[in-house]
Structures are given as C-alpha cells and as structure tokens.
Design a protein around this motif. Structure first.
Motif, PDB file in Angstrom:
ATOM      1  N   VAL A  11      -1.773  17.223 -50.010  1.00 50.23           N
ATOM      2  CA  VAL A  11      -0.841  18.204 -49.481  1.00 50.23           C
ATOM      3  C   VAL A  11      -1.155  18.576 -48.060  1.00 50.23           C
ATOM      4  CG1 VAL A  11       0.031  20.518 -49.637  1.00 50.23           C
ATOM      5  CG2 VAL A  11      -0.303  19.238 -51.667  1.00 50.23           C
ATOM      6  N   VAL A  12      -2.361  19.000 -47.802  1.00 51.21           N
ATOM      7  CA  VAL A  12      -2.678  19.273 -46.410  1.00 51.21           C
ATOM      8  C   VAL A  12      -3.426  18.094 -45.883  1.00 51.21           C
ATOM      9  CG1 VAL A  12      -3.943  20.742 -44.858  1.00 51.21           C
ATOM     10  CG2 VAL A  12      -2.696  21.708 -46.745  1.00 51.21           C
ATOM     11  N   ALA A  13      -3.774  17.309 -46.724  1.00 52.58           N
ATOM     12  CA  ALA A  13      -4.460  16.093 -46.552  1.00 52.58           C
ATOM     13  C   ALA A  13      -4.700  15.511 -45.218  1.00 52.58           C
ATOM     14  CB  ALA A  13      -3.784  15.055 -47.331  1.00 52.58           C
ATOM     15  N   ALA A  14      -5.617  16.027 -44.612  1.00 52.38           N
ATOM     16  CA  ALA A  14      -6.103  15.404 -43.414  1.00 52.38           C
ATOM     17  C   ALA A  14      -7.121  14.372 -43.784  1.00 52.38           C
ATOM     18  CB  ALA A  14      -6.761  16.455 -42.566  1.00 52.38           C
ATOM     19  N   VAL A  15      -7.605  14.424 -44.973  1.00 53.62           N
ATOM     20  CA  VAL A  15      -8.734  13.580 -45.344  1.00 53.62           C
ATOM     21  C   VAL A  15      -8.271  12.167 -45.629  1.00 53.62           C
ATOM     22  CG1 VAL A  15     -10.663  13.350 -46.924  1.00 53.62           C
ATOM     23  CG2 VAL A  15      -9.794  15.594 -46.359  1.00 53.62           C
ATOM     24  N   THR A  16      -8.815  11.199 -44.950  1.00 53.83           N
ATOM     25  CA  THR A  16      -8.457   9.811 -45.213  1.00 53.83           C
ATOM     26  C   THR A  16      -9.518   9.136 -46.059  1.00 53.83           C
ATOM     27  OG1 THR A  16      -9.561   9.084 -43.205  1.00 53.83           O
ATOM     28  CG2 THR A  16      -7.231   9.589 -43.049  1.00 53.83           C
ATOM     29  N   THR A 255       2.747  12.184 -33.844  1.00 58.42           N
ATOM     30  CA  THR A 255       2.335  12.448 -32.465  1.00 58.42           C
ATOM     31  C   THR A 255       1.827  13.882 -32.325  1.00 58.42           C
ATOM     32  OG1 THR A 255       3.943  10.849 -31.599  1.00 58.42           O
ATOM     33  CG2 THR A 255       3.093  12.501 -30.064  1.00 58.42           C
ATOM     34  N   CYS A 256       2.555  14.837 -32.886  1.00 59.04           N
ATOM     35  CA  CYS A 256       2.142  16.234 -32.798  1.00 59.04           C
ATOM     36  C   CYS A 256       0.870  16.492 -33.606  1.00 59.04           C
ATOM     37  CB  CYS A 256       3.267  17.139 -33.283  1.00 59.04           C
ATOM     38  SG  CYS A 256       4.653  17.243 -32.103  1.00 59.04           S
ATOM     39  N   ALA A 257       0.708  15.784 -34.719  1.00 58.06           N
ATOM     40  CA  ALA A 257      -0.525  15.936 -35.499  1.00 58.06           C
ATOM     41  C   ALA A 257      -1.727  15.490 -34.676  1.00 58.06           C
ATOM     42  CB  ALA A 257      -0.428  15.118 -36.785  1.00 58.06           C
ATOM     43  N   ARG A 258      -1.564  14.425 -33.913  1.00 59.63           N
ATOM     44  CA  ARG A 258      -2.646  13.955 -33.045  1.00 59.63           C
ATOM     45  C   ARG A 258      -2.908  14.944 -31.919  1.00 59.63           C
ATOM     46  NH1 ARG A 258      -4.998   9.125 -32.988  1.00 59.63           N
ATOM     47  NH2 ARG A 258      -4.331   7.555 -34.515  1.00 59.63           N
ATOM     48  N   GLU A 259      -1.842  15.406 -31.275  1.00 62.62           N
ATOM     49  CA  GLU A 259      -2.011  16.272 -30.113  1.00 62.62           C
ATOM     50  C   GLU A 259      -2.615  17.626 -30.477  1.00 62.62           C
ATOM     51  OE1 GLU A 259       1.707  16.548 -28.084  1.00 62.62           O
ATOM     52  OE2 GLU A 259       1.700  14.444 -27.430  1.00 62.62           O
ATOM     53  N   THR A 260      -2.416  18.083 -31.693  1.00 56.34           N
ATOM     54  CA  THR A 260      -2.935  19.387 -32.123  1.00 56.34           C
ATOM     55  C   THR A 260      -4.197  19.271 -32.971  1.00 56.34           C
ATOM     56  OG1 THR A 260      -1.498  19.375 -34.085  1.00 56.34           O
ATOM     57  CG2 THR A 260      -0.634  20.405 -32.081  1.00 56.34           C
ATOM     58  N   SER A 261      -4.679  18.039 -33.199  1.00 54.01           N
ATOM     59  CA  SER A 261      -5.875  17.799 -34.035  1.00 54.01           C
ATOM     60  C   SER A 261      -5.712  18.383 -35.432  1.00 54.01           C
ATOM     61  CB  SER A 261      -7.126  18.398 -33.367  1.00 54.01           C
ATOM     62  OG  SER A 261      -7.348  17.828 -32.096  1.00 54.01           O
ATOM     63  N   LEU A 262      -4.493  18.360 -35.943  1.00 59.61           N
ATOM     64  CA  LEU A 262      -4.222  18.958 -37.249  1.00 59.61           C
ATOM     65  C   LEU A 262      -5.038  18.300 -38.357  1.00 59.61           C
ATOM     66  CD1 LEU A 262      -2.681  20.890 -39.045  1.00 59.61           C
ATOM     67  CD2 LEU A 262      -0.752  19.280 -39.055  1.00 59.61           C
ATOM     68  N   ARG A 263      -5.166  17.003 -38.286  1.00 54.14           N
ATOM     69  CA  ARG A 263      -5.917  16.307 -39.323  1.00 54.14           C
ATOM     70  C   ARG A 263      -7.389  16.718 -39.335  1.00 54.14           C
ATOM     71  NH1 ARG A 263      -6.171   9.776 -39.413  1.00 54.14           N
ATOM     72  NH2 ARG A 263      -8.120   9.534 -40.541  1.00 54.14           N
ATOM     73  N   ALA A 264      -7.989  16.798 -38.157  1.00 53.20           N
ATOM     74  CA  ALA A 264      -9.404  17.177 -38.074  1.00 53.20           C
ATOM     75  C   ALA A 264      -9.623  18.591 -38.602  1.00 53.20           C
ATOM     76  CB  ALA A 264      -9.891  17.070 -36.628  1.00 53.20           C
ATOM     77  N   VAL A 265      -8.714  19.500 -38.270  1.00 58.47           N
ATOM     78  CA  VAL A 265      -8.841  20.878 -38.741  1.00 58.47           C
ATOM     79  C   VAL A 265      -8.706  20.933 -40.257  1.00 58.47           C
ATOM     80  CG1 VAL A 265      -7.792  23.175 -38.696  1.00 58.47           C
ATOM     81  CG2 VAL A 265      -8.007  21.863 -36.579  1.00 58.47           C
ATOM     82  N   ALA A 266      -7.697  20.240 -40.791  1.00 59.96           N
ATOM     83  CA  ALA A 266      -7.482  20.252 -42.243  1.00 59.96           C
ATOM     84  C   ALA A 266      -8.672  19.654 -42.979  1.00 59.96           C
ATOM     85  CB  ALA A 266      -6.200  19.489 -42.581  1.00 59.96           C
ATOM     86  N   THR A 267      -9.221  18.584 -42.435  1.00 63.69           N
ATOM     87  CA  THR A 267     -10.391  17.961 -43.055  1.00 63.69           C
ATOM     88  C   THR A 267     -11.565  18.925 -43.094  1.00 63.69           C
ATOM     89  OG1 THR A 267      -9.721  15.777 -42.247  1.00 63.69           O
ATOM     90  CG2 THR A 267     -12.028  16.040 -42.894  1.00 63.69           C
TER      91      THR A 267
END
Length: 307
Positions: A11-16, A255-267
């Motif tokens: 769901v928020v899954a930044a985790v790969t 693109t916005c997920a990369r620019e805001t580091s959303l994945r790193a924060v969610a992880t």
C-alpha cells in the motif's frame, strides 16, 4: 489494473526488497539472541523465481504420478513486476503505465488455465486421483497459522504441493505459519504508518509535484483509482486512448515519487514501525526470511530467471 493491497509493502510500499513477510504466531525476545545474521526480505524477482521453481517441482512430481501439469509462465519478468503504492520506475511506467494491460493479459492466461481444462477432461475417478496427487485430496493434512490480530488461516497440504514446498523450504508448516504472521503485521502498525508525519509530508510533496504536472491527485492510490475509472468509462472501443492517459499519469506519478524521495521515506518509516514489533515477532520475521532465502538458493538450481 493491479491494485495495491493493504500492507504498506503493497500500500505505501516503498519497499522493493520483498515486503511480503508472512507467517503465523508471535515471536519473542529470544529472536534478538539468534546468532545468525538477519537476512533481508526477498526481492520480487527472487520471490517470482521461487514460485516458478515450485511450479517446476510440482509439474515433475505430477508427471511421475502419470498426470499432465503445465507451468504458468505467461508473463515476462518485467510484466510480473508488482505495482506497489510507491512506483518510481519512470521507464517502466512509460512502457506499462500502471500495468493495466498486463493485468488484462494475466486474466486471459488464467481464464485459459490448462490445468483446470485438463482436470475437467478426466473421468471422475481420475479427477479424484489428480486431486490427491496434487494436494493430498480430502485426506491431506490441515496447516493452521494464527494471525497477529487473532483468528487463523488454514491450508490443506499434501501430495505434490507438499513435496515441492518441502524441497524448497524444508519445513512447509513453519513456512506457512511464519509467512502468514509476517504478512499480517501491517495490521498492527498500518494506521499509525499512514498517519506518520514524515510519510504524510512526503505524500503532500508528491501531490504538489503532481499538481504542477497537471495531475491533481492527493496520493498515489487516488491517481490509480482515477485511471481505473477512466479506463472503465472509455471501454474497449477507446482502449488505446485510455492506455495513453494511463501511461501519462503513471509517468508523472513515478517522476514525482523520485523527485520527492517518497519511496525512501516510506521504506524508512515502515522499517521503524516494523522494528517496534521485533520484541514480539522478531523470531517469526527472521525465520520467515531465513526460509525464504533457503528456498531462493534452491530455486536458482531448479529454474532460470524469466526473460
């Protein structure tokens, strides 16, 4: 299109790196004393290879029992990629959007399930023998996995399915129990996570970026829901138009997920909340991951990675 599930891994899954821990029953503080290094969760590519190896082992076993059994490898490696809440692979989005066409392809493959068709072609006696060979039939053992929030999940296990799981995991019962426990942990922290200020701030930054790109959505799930509704409304007659729009939204999202580091924060935030549960479930988490790694190490000797 493939929808995110309720776990933050999805769901928020930044985790790969796998995010799909699953098992049943609580761990205890002794998990901290385990001398073995803590393994990471498997990546989705590794999980897929384990699943393919299980199919290969099941087919070989069924063939030995005198039955035909087909492996499901209808999707390529990239088509098999799960679309999680945070999707920041711009190139993948440019090609596949949110995976709407991939999901449609997958549904067509499963609707033509050759194993189901083959089973139906058998006589009643042979059909019962097929079921027994595959999963033990009515006499199969029942595995039980208690869930972190109460209740339990049950699974029938026997036949070639059990043989394949035993070859990969060594102990199918422990694998089932721990897998259901770990996959259910998000129910204990999911609400806190979704309200976590660091995460909500990152999502707000993502939303501002999306608005500037002409995609005014409050969060990634809202963007995907809008795409789903639009695709359904346009229908088959305007499928190409719908897919073009899907890719445009998905590219902006990534693109916005990369620019805001959303994945790193969610992880980072999911890791924080999951670590708070280690005193209760650390043993299950580590056991689940050790068994998963064991299965993957065996899988690489059984099947090649998908193209």
């Amino acid at each position: 299109m493939r929808r995110a599930l309720v776990s933050l891994c999805t769901v928020v899954a930044a985790v790969t790196t796998g995010c799909a821990d699953g098992g049943g029953g609580g761990g205890d503080g002794r998990a901290q004393q385990d001398p073995r290094p803590r393994p990471p969760a498997l990546t989705w590519q590794q999980e897929l290879r384990v699943a393919d190896a299980q199919q290969r082992l099941t087919r070989q076993c069924m063939n030995r029992q005198g039955f035909t059994y087909r492996e499901d490898r209808g999707l390529t490696l990239q088509e098999s990629r799960p679309v999680r809440y945070v999707q920041d692979d711009v190139a993948w989005a440019r090609t596949h959007g949110y995976g709407g066409r991939i999901e449609a392809k997958s549904l067509r493959v499963h609707e033509r399930n050759p194993n189901g068709t083959y089973r139906q072609s058998l006589s009643a006696t042979r059909r019962a023998a097929f079921d027994t060979a595959l999963d033990g039939g009515d006499d199969a053992k029942i595995l039980r996995a208690p869930l972190p929030v109460g209740g339990e999940i049950r699974k029938r296990l026997g036949g070639c399915t059990e043989e394949a799981e035993r070859t990969l995991y060594g102990d199918p019962a422990t694998w089932f129990r721990t897998s259901k426990t770990v996959s259910g942990l998000n129910t204990l922290y999911g609400e806190k996570l979704m309200k976590d200020r660091q995460l909500t701030s990152a999502v707000e930054a993502w939303a501002r970026c999306m608005k500037q790109a002409g995609q005014p959505y409050k969060d990634p799930q809202a963007a995907r829901e809008a795409v789903r509704v639009r695709t359904s409304r346009l229908g088959e007659a305007r499928a190409d138009e719908a897919f073009t729009a899907e890719r445009k939204t998905a590219v902006a999202d990534a693109t916005c997920a990369r620019e805001t580091s959303l994945r790193a924060v969610a992880t980072a935030r999911e890791t924080y909340y999951l670590d708070r549960l280690r005193d209760r479930f650390g043993k299950d988490i580590d056991t689940y991951r050790h068994l998963g790694q064991r299965a993957y190490d065996r899988a690489v000797r059984i099947v090649p990675e998908r193209d």
